[in-house]
Each structure stands twice: as C-alpha cells, then as structure tokens.
Design an enzyme around this catalytic site. Structure first.
Site, PDB file in Angstrom:
ATOM      1  N   TYR A  33      45.268  33.106  64.142  1.00 49.42           N
ATOM      2  CA  TYR A  33      44.967  31.854  64.833  1.00 49.42           C
ATOM      3  C   TYR A  33      44.904  32.049  66.339  1.00 49.42           C
ATOM      4  CZ  TYR A  33      49.865  31.166  66.326  1.00 49.42           C
ATOM      5  OH  TYR A  33      51.089  31.291  66.921  1.00 49.42           O
ATOM      6  N   ARG A  52      40.823  38.089  71.837  1.00 54.67           N
ATOM      7  CA  ARG A  52      42.084  38.356  71.124  1.00 54.67           C
ATOM      8  C   ARG A  52      41.920  38.021  69.638  1.00 54.67           C
ATOM      9  NH1 ARG A  52      47.588  35.564  73.124  1.00 54.67           N
ATOM     10  NH2 ARG A  52      46.530  33.708  72.342  1.00 54.67           N
ATOM     11  N   ARG A 100      44.687  34.568  43.025  1.00 45.74           N
ATOM     12  CA  ARG A 100      45.815  35.188  43.716  1.00 45.74           C
ATOM     13  C   ARG A 100      45.999  36.661  43.320  1.00 45.74           C
ATOM     14  NH1 ARG A 100      51.276  36.078  43.591  1.00 45.74           N
ATOM     15  NH2 ARG A 100      52.352  35.652  45.547  1.00 45.74           N
ATOM     16  N   LYS A 149      48.011  38.069  66.192  1.00 42.78           N
ATOM     17  CA  LYS A 149      48.397  36.649  66.217  1.00 42.78           C
ATOM     18  C   LYS A 149      48.237  36.060  64.811  1.00 42.78           C
ATOM     19  CE  LYS A 149      47.983  32.626  69.269  1.00 42.78           C
ATOM     20  NZ  LYS A 149      49.403  32.363  69.410  1.00 42.78           N
ATOM     21  N   GLU A 182      60.326  38.651  73.249  1.00 46.01           N
ATOM     22  CA  GLU A 182      59.568  37.515  73.789  1.00 46.01           C
ATOM     23  C   GLU A 182      60.173  36.229  73.266  1.00 46.01           C
ATOM     24  OE1 GLU A 182      55.488  37.607  72.249  1.00 46.01           O
ATOM     25  OE2 GLU A 182      56.228  38.531  70.406  1.00 46.01           O
ATOM     26  N   LEU A 207      53.272  39.708  71.516  1.00 47.63           N
ATOM     27  CA  LEU A 207      51.902  39.197  71.553  1.00 47.63           C
ATOM     28  C   LEU A 207      51.352  39.375  72.978  1.00 47.63           C
ATOM     29  CD1 LEU A 207      49.786  37.568  69.819  1.00 47.63           C
ATOM     30  CD2 LEU A 207      50.529  35.599  71.152  1.00 47.63           C
TER      31      LEU A 207
HETATM   32  N1  PMP Z   1      54.389  35.206  72.157  1.00 50.37           N
HETATM   33  C1  PMP Z   1      54.353  34.513  71.008  1.00 50.37           C
HETATM   34  C2  PMP Z   1      55.173  34.994  69.855  1.00 50.37           C
HETATM   35  C3  PMP Z   1      53.579  33.344  70.900  1.00 50.37           C
HETATM   36  O1  PMP Z   1      53.539  32.665  69.741  1.00 50.37           O
HETATM   37  C4  PMP Z   1      52.856  32.898  72.032  1.00 50.37           C
HETATM   38  C5  PMP Z   1      52.039  31.639  71.967  1.00 50.37           C
HETATM   39  N2  PMP Z   1      51.047  31.717  71.021  1.00 50.37           N
HETATM   40  C6  PMP Z   1      52.910  33.655  73.207  1.00 50.37           C
HETATM   41  C7  PMP Z   1      53.690  34.812  73.234  1.00 50.37           C
HETATM   42  C8  PMP Z   1      52.143  33.250  74.433  1.00 50.37           C
HETATM   43  O2  PMP Z   1      50.788  33.554  74.276  1.00 50.37           O
HETATM   44  P1  PMP Z   1      49.663  32.719  75.032  1.00 50.37           P
HETATM   45  O3  PMP Z   1      49.962  32.780  76.484  1.00 50.37           O
HETATM   46  O4  PMP Z   1      48.389  33.386  74.678  1.00 50.37           O
HETATM   47  O5  PMP Z   1      49.754  31.311  74.496  1.00 50.37           O
END
Ligand code: PMP
Length: 293
Positions: A33, A52, A100, A149, A182, A207
């Site tokens: 996503y 991305r 499935r 993601k 993070e 991410l």
């Molecule tokens: N890390 C994670 C685990 C996230 O879910 C997000 C938000 N999607 C981010 C970092 C920040 O990414 P972005 O700046 O692209 O929203």
C-alpha cells in the site's frame, strides 16, 4: 457527502465497495500500500510514492495493477470525486482473488486495486505538533523486510495500541540490541547535544519513509549536521530533541519517551524549523504552520 471508493475498475459508494472473500490481501496480507498527503487538492510527492509502490511490488514479485499514467488518473480522480482539499489518499494493491493456496496463483488472475481518499483537519495536526507528543517503546517483533510497504501490519497495530493504552500517540519499536528501528507508522529521529540529527540508515530494517526523505533533503539544504545511524533508547532519552516523521503527521516533535521528559519538555528549535520547512516545501502557507510553543 457520500464517500466514493475505487475498487477494481469502479468508483463505488462507500457502503457498496467490497472485495472478494478469497482476495489474497484478505487471506494472506499478500499486498502492498501507499498513503499520500493531499494539500489544496493536489497529491504531494506522487512520483516518490509511486516509485516506492513499484519497488514494493517488485520485491513481492507482483505485477503493477496498471500503467503509471492510469494509476495517477485513478488516484487524482478518487481525490476529485471525494472533494478532498486537505487529507490523504490510500492505495492498496493485492495479488488478486484466487482459490486459497500458499503458492502464487498459477495463472494471471489480475491484481486487486483499491483507492480511497479522506479529509484531514490540519489544524488538529498543527496543534499537536505545537504541543509535542508522548511515545512508548516496545520490542520490534516484525519480519526482516520492513523496507517493503506490506499491508501485513499486525506488529505495528499491536505496538500502536500498546502506546495508546499508555496515553501515548506513537510507539517506538526497538530491536534486540536496544536500538530504535522506527515508529509503528513513522520514522524516528533525534538531535544530539552537538545539534547533530540522527536517523537510522534506510536498509531493510525500516521503511524508506517519503517524509524521512524530504527531511534528509531539507537537512542537506540547510547544511545541518547529520548522521544516518541507529540510536539506542538511552541515547534518545539523553537527546536534546526527538521527533517522528510520516506522510500524515509530517514532522511530530516528541516531548516524552516512556514517561521521561526529552530536552526541555517542549518541541525543540530544530524540530520546529524542519517542520516549517517541510510545510513550506509542500506548498502550505505560513498560517498553516504550527504556532511556536
Ligand atoms: N515507518 C513505518 C513503519 C510506517 O508505517 C510509515 C508510514 N507509512 C513510515 C515509517 C513513514 O513513511 P512515510 O513518510 O512515507 O509516510
């Protein structure tokens, strides 16, 4: 006004929008996503998000749902049909619906594509940024490919709820060596006593946040001291400033980690300066920036 959702080729009323029960996203989290920021009806950093998305799809050996210009059209059309001035757009691609099985479907079943958009109250976000947020640390129990993601968000959801249960707005996830990876839905940053900005290297452990990227570019533009390296919870507790970055929150100052005050207990100068720069680069007017604490 009725919300409209794009699902597999059709713009449908919110209540009618649905996917197949054997969609692989539903059964296996077999999908990816993106969330994009909308300002003044325009999607910010759209190319960065689509790049991305392509990377996430490639890493999971999934075909893009459609060609790039068509996808841009679907996103913009969803924003337009929902009359969003300020808000976010959500895009989800799954491997599609099939009987499935753990292995990939043997024939091309066509991926599923969902697109939604919703308004945000930027004043609320700015008021929160002017005050700063509290965060809670939790063990990072995720898989080894956090750079993808993926819609598989169970650990992030649990981390987020644990933080909320403690009255915190975000969780900071910590690896088994005591280093912060993070946030549950944000990237983590700190400013040390030397005014050096630190954030973890964008390898497979986090991410590659689009907002992180925007902040890195701003830091370089302003010529601030910067190091891409992991920092520990202890370093964060001793920092002058801590903040998190994400598409929807932009840059959010952190004033408390695990109930312990960070710096002076108010958003720091560097955090405020960087947030303003990000707001400006996204095309926001001065009156849309957070008030100084
Ligand atoms: N890390 C994670 C685990 C996230 O879910 C997000 C938000 N999607 C981010 C970092 C920040 O990414 P972005 O700046 O692209 O929203």
């Amino acid at each position: 006004m009725a919300r409209i959702i794009y699902v597999n080729g059709r713009y449908q009323p919110y209540a009618k929008a649905s996917i197949h029960v054997e969609d692989r996203g539903f059964q296996f989290s077999d999908g990816v996503y993106e969330v994009c920021f909308i300002h003044n009806g325009k999607i910010v950093d759209l190319t960065g998000h689509l790049e991305r998305l392509d990377r996430s799809l490639f890493e999971l050996r999934m075909a893009p749902p459609m060609k790039r210009p068509a996808l841009v059209h679907v996103l913009n059309e969803t924003v337009r049909r929902n009359h969003i001035r300020n808000g976010s757009a959500y895009l989800q691609v799954t491997r599609g619906a099939a009987r499935r099985a753990f292995t990939f479907p043997s024939k091309d079943i066509g991926s599923s594509l969902i697109c939604m958009a919703r308004p945000h109250d930027e004043r609320k976000n700015n008021a929160l940024a002017a005050k700063g947020i509290c965060v809670q640390t939790v063990p990072d129990i995720r898989w080894a490919r956090r750079d993808i993601k993926s819609i598989s968000l169970l650990p992030q959801m649990l981390a987020s709820q644990t933080a909320l249960d403690q009255g915190c707005a975000e969780a900071l996830m910590v690896d088994d060596k005591g280093f912060i990876t993070e946030g549950s839905h944000s990237n983590a940053w700190m400013v040390d006593k030397d005014n050096r900005l630190l954030t973890r290297r964008a390898d497979n452990s986090i991410l590659r946040g689009r907002t992180r990227q925007a902040v890195v570019a701003t830091i370089k533009k302003l010529g601030l001291k910067f190091e891409e390296r992991a920092f520990s919870v202890d370093e964060a507790l001793a920092a002058s400033e801590v903040f998190v970055t994400s598409t929807t929150a932009l840059l959010m100052p952190v004033i408390e980690v695990d109930g312990r005050q960070i710096g002076a207990g108010v958003p720091g100068d560097t955090s405020i300066k960087l947030r303003r720069q990000i707001c400006e680069s996204y095309g926001m007017q001065k009156n849309e920036w957070p008030a100084s604490p």
